[in-house]
Design a protein around this motif. Structure first.
Motif: not given
Length: 250
Positions: A53-61, A81-86, A10-17
């Motif tokens: 502020g953008v969210h992701a249901l799926q991203n990879f690294l 990790l914070s609760r906003d990342i899984v 959930k990207g709300t609290q982040f300044g980007g990826f």
């Protein structure tokens, strides 16, 4: 050994990826969590760079590490990790596999909601205005007929080409919300929000279909409307060649 990791956030609290010196980002938190668990500095490479502020249901690294992963790697990293990342899954891949360059396509959706809803305020764009859905759909279809999307790229973007292959582009009604879905081999910085904002001008009768075509053909970002908020945008899927992600290890 090289590993791909699948994440959602959930990207709300982040300044980007992507890691930045001046902002709290998703990638920085993931790197910190893995490094802390493995007790060595780990640096990841991401497949898709979402904005603040953008969210992701799926991203990879992907990342490289010589030592074996902790047997409870997913559980332990998620605990840090914070609760906003899984962290959802880990894949063993070849040393040549690349999370960004090997991706075949990516899919995004942008959600509008037309009635006040406190549960949607950080997951959609409140847009209580009349729209001509047929015009929206026509504009979405037009995007598939073009290759150069310089108009929908923000300034100061360092890319070799502005060409993208849009495979899917359509507006739908889903659970009472107006949703734009788009899939392409690659996206430019700010591209989806620029397309959405400009199509909304078409849907409200402020820009004609001919004007929309002209905006694309001008290859000038001043003809696009980027003024839609980030919280309505979700990275939904990143697709890789068959077989690349066959070896899930947890």
């Amino acid at each position: 050994m090289r590993y791909f990791i699948e994440v959602a956030y959930k990207g709300t609290q982040f300044g980007g990826f992507q890691i930045q010196d001046t902002a709290h980002t998703v990638q920085a938190e993931i790197d910190r969590a893995i490094s802390l668990l493995m007790r060595e500095k780990v640096e990841t490479t991401g497949s898709s760079r979402t904005d603040a502020g953008v969210h992701a249901l799926q991203n990879f690294l992907h990342f490289d590490i010589a030592q074996p992963l902790h047997p409870q790697f997913i559980y332990k990293v998620n605990a840090i990790l914070s609760r906003d990342i899984v962290l959802k899954q880990v894949y063993a891949v070849s040393d040549e596999a690349h999370s960004r360059f090997d991706a075949l396509n990516r899919a995004y959706k942008y959600t509008l909601y037309t009635q006040k809803d406190p549960f949607m305020q950080d997951r959609g764009y409140f847009y209580p205005y009349s729209l001509d859905f047929d015009l929206l759909q026509e504009a979405a279809g037009i995007l598939k007929t073009y290759e150069n999307f310089m108009t929908f790229s923000k300034r100061n973007t360092q890319v070799r080409t502005y060409n993208c292959n849009i495979m899917e582009s359509a507006w739908t009604i889903e659970d009472g919300h107006i949703v734009y879905r788009v899939r392409a081999n690659r996206f430019l910085r700010g591209m989806v929000r620029g397309m959405v904002g400009t199509m909304l001008r078409v849907g409200r009768g402020k820009l004609t279909i001919e004007g929309f075509r002209k905006a694309i053909e001008m290859r000038d970002c001043t003809y696009a409307d980027f003024a839609v908020p980030p919280q309505g945008l979700f990275l939904m899927q990143v697709v890789y060649p068959s077989g690349l992600l066959d070896k899930a290890i947890f």
